[in-house]
Design a protein around this motif. Sequence first.
Motif, short mmCIF file in Angstrom:
data_model
loop_
_atom_site.label_atom_id
_atom_site.label_comp_id
_atom_site.label_asym_id
_atom_site.label_seq_id
_atom_site.Cartn_x
_atom_site.Cartn_y
_atom_site.Cartn_z
N THR A 89 1.12 4.86 -2.52
CA THR A 89 0.96 6.27 -1.80
C THR A 89 1.82 6.98 -1.34
O THR A 89 1.80 8.17 -0.88
CB THR A 89 -0.22 5.93 -0.49
OG1 THR A 89 0.52 5.10 0.12
CG2 THR A 89 -1.42 5.39 -1.11
N ASP A 90 3.20 6.67 -1.47
CA ASP A 90 4.39 7.16 -1.10
C ASP A 90 4.92 7.88 -2.29
O ASP A 90 5.20 7.22 -3.42
CB ASP A 90 5.46 6.57 -0.39
CG ASP A 90 6.77 7.32 -0.16
OD1 ASP A 90 6.85 8.37 -0.63
OD2 ASP A 90 7.71 6.58 0.23
N ALA B 62 -6.05 3.50 4.24
CA ALA B 62 -4.76 2.47 4.27
C ALA B 62 -5.08 1.40 5.49
O ALA B 62 -5.85 1.61 6.22
CB ALA B 62 -3.46 3.51 5.04
N VAL C 114 -8.80 7.05 -0.05
CA VAL C 114 -7.41 6.60 0.50
C VAL C 114 -7.74 5.85 1.80
O VAL C 114 -7.59 6.74 2.90
CB VAL C 114 -6.21 7.59 0.54
CG1 VAL C 114 -4.96 7.08 0.89
CG2 VAL C 114 -5.92 8.17 -1.02
N ILE D 263 -0.88 12.53 -2.97
CA ILE D 263 -1.72 11.53 -2.98
C ILE D 263 -2.48 11.33 -1.53
O ILE D 263 -1.85 11.27 -0.25
CB ILE D 263 -0.95 10.33 -3.02
CG1 ILE D 263 -0.03 10.21 -4.44
CG2 ILE D 263 -1.66 8.98 -2.65
CD1 ILE D 263 0.77 8.93 -4.49
N ARG D 264 -3.64 12.11 -1.58
CA ARG D 264 -4.52 12.02 -0.43
C ARG D 264 -5.97 12.06 -0.98
O ARG D 264 -6.09 12.59 -2.30
CB ARG D 264 -4.33 13.25 0.34
CG ARG D 264 -4.42 14.58 -0.25
CD ARG D 264 -4.32 15.94 0.48
NE ARG D 264 -4.57 16.98 -0.02
CZ ARG D 264 -5.36 17.43 -0.75
NH1 ARG D 264 -6.70 16.94 -0.60
NH2 ARG D 264 -5.37 18.47 -1.85
N GLU D 265 -6.94 11.92 -0.41
CA GLU D 265 -8.29 11.97 -0.85
C GLU D 265 -8.50 13.43 -1.19
O GLU D 265 -8.29 14.44 -0.45
CB GLU D 265 -9.40 11.68 0.20
CG GLU D 265 -9.27 10.22 0.52
CD GLU D 265 -10.50 9.91 1.44
OE1 GLU D 265 -11.55 10.44 1.85
OE2 GLU D 265 -10.60 8.54 2.20
N TRP E 10 -2.54 13.15 -9.05
CA TRP E 10 -1.10 12.98 -9.50
C TRP E 10 -1.20 13.11 -11.07
O TRP E 10 -1.91 12.64 -11.89
CB TRP E 10 -0.73 11.48 -9.54
CG TRP E 10 0.65 11.10 -9.78
CD1 TRP E 10 1.79 11.97 -10.11
CD2 TRP E 10 1.13 9.92 -10.17
NE1 TRP E 10 2.90 11.29 -10.67
CE2 TRP E 10 2.67 9.98 -10.66
CE3 TRP E 10 0.43 8.41 -9.94
CZ2 TRP E 10 3.12 8.89 -10.94
CZ3 TRP E 10 1.24 7.50 -10.49
CH2 TRP E 10 2.78 7.68 -10.86
N PHE F 202 0.72 -1.35 -0.11
CA PHE F 202 0.00 -0.10 -0.12
C PHE F 202 0.98 1.38 -0.03
O PHE F 202 0.61 2.22 -0.68
CB PHE F 202 -0.98 -0.08 1.08
CG PHE F 202 -2.17 1.21 1.13
CD1 PHE F 202 -3.19 0.72 0.71
CD2 PHE F 202 -1.82 2.17 1.62
CE1 PHE F 202 -4.33 2.03 0.58
CE2 PHE F 202 -2.46 3.33 1.64
CZ PHE F 202 -3.92 3.10 1.18
N GLN F 203 1.83 1.24 0.92
CA GLN F 203 2.76 2.26 0.68
C GLN F 203 3.49 2.56 -0.42
O GLN F 203 3.78 3.76 -0.90
CB GLN F 203 3.89 2.28 2.03
CG GLN F 203 4.74 3.43 2.26
CD GLN F 203 5.52 3.47 3.49
OE1 GLN F 203 5.80 2.66 3.99
NE2 GLN F 203 6.03 4.51 3.88
N PHE G 86 -7.23 10.88 -6.62
CA PHE G 86 -7.45 10.03 -5.33
C PHE G 86 -8.91 10.38 -4.91
O PHE G 86 -8.97 11.20 -3.96
CB PHE G 86 -6.28 9.97 -4.49
CG PHE G 86 -5.22 9.73 -5.30
CD1 PHE G 86 -4.66 8.47 -5.26
CD2 PHE G 86 -4.21 10.51 -5.93
CE1 PHE G 86 -3.69 7.76 -5.89
CE2 PHE G 86 -3.43 10.10 -6.66
CZ PHE G 86 -2.84 8.82 -6.55
N LEU H 292 -7.71 1.92 -2.31
CA LEU H 292 -7.66 3.08 -3.06
C LEU H 292 -8.63 3.08 -4.13
O LEU H 292 -9.02 2.07 -4.67
CB LEU H 292 -6.38 3.17 -3.60
CG LEU H 292 -4.87 3.36 -3.07
CD1 LEU H 292 -3.83 3.16 -3.90
CD2 LEU H 292 -4.99 4.72 -2.37
#
Length: 158
Positions: free
Chosen positions: A33-34, A85, A83, A56-58, A62, A29-30, A80, A89
């Motif tokens: 999202t990183d 976690a 998200v 990368i957040r709700e 990108w 997952f990271q 996005f 996603l």
Amino acid sequence: MSHDPLATWALDREIVLSRVIAAPRASVFQAFTDPSQITRWFGPEGFTTETLEIDIREGGRWRFIYTGPDGTRWDNRMVFLRVDAPRLLEIEHGSDLDDDPARFHTTITFDEQSDGKCVLTMRQLHPTKAQRDAGIGFGAVEYGYQTLDKLARHLGVG
């Protein structure tokens, strides 16, 4: 009021990819999202990814340009939507323009097996069957699996 074709799921408009990745779910997952990770591995073999903007957040997005092996460039925008976690996603993916009519909805789930490996399932819902079929014809399934292969290699397990 116009009908949003992405509001209703339809099997004849979806592409589904699934892959077991021998890494913990949180790590997989990271990697998605990183920003410092996803920009290194995302995309098919032989393609380069040039990031214009990444958040990368709700509600974040990108924006990037794919350049294919033959030099063809495709502008992309992912928004996005959700998200959650480390399990889910939801992304809207299309060209880098507002309200792209060809944009598609992607849901990615991250499930942990009892052996600690992650089952990643990516479901794309396209606005029309014709667009879904064109994507398959273009190589979307093969390119998608190449991208997941690159993810596994990035995590040191591919």
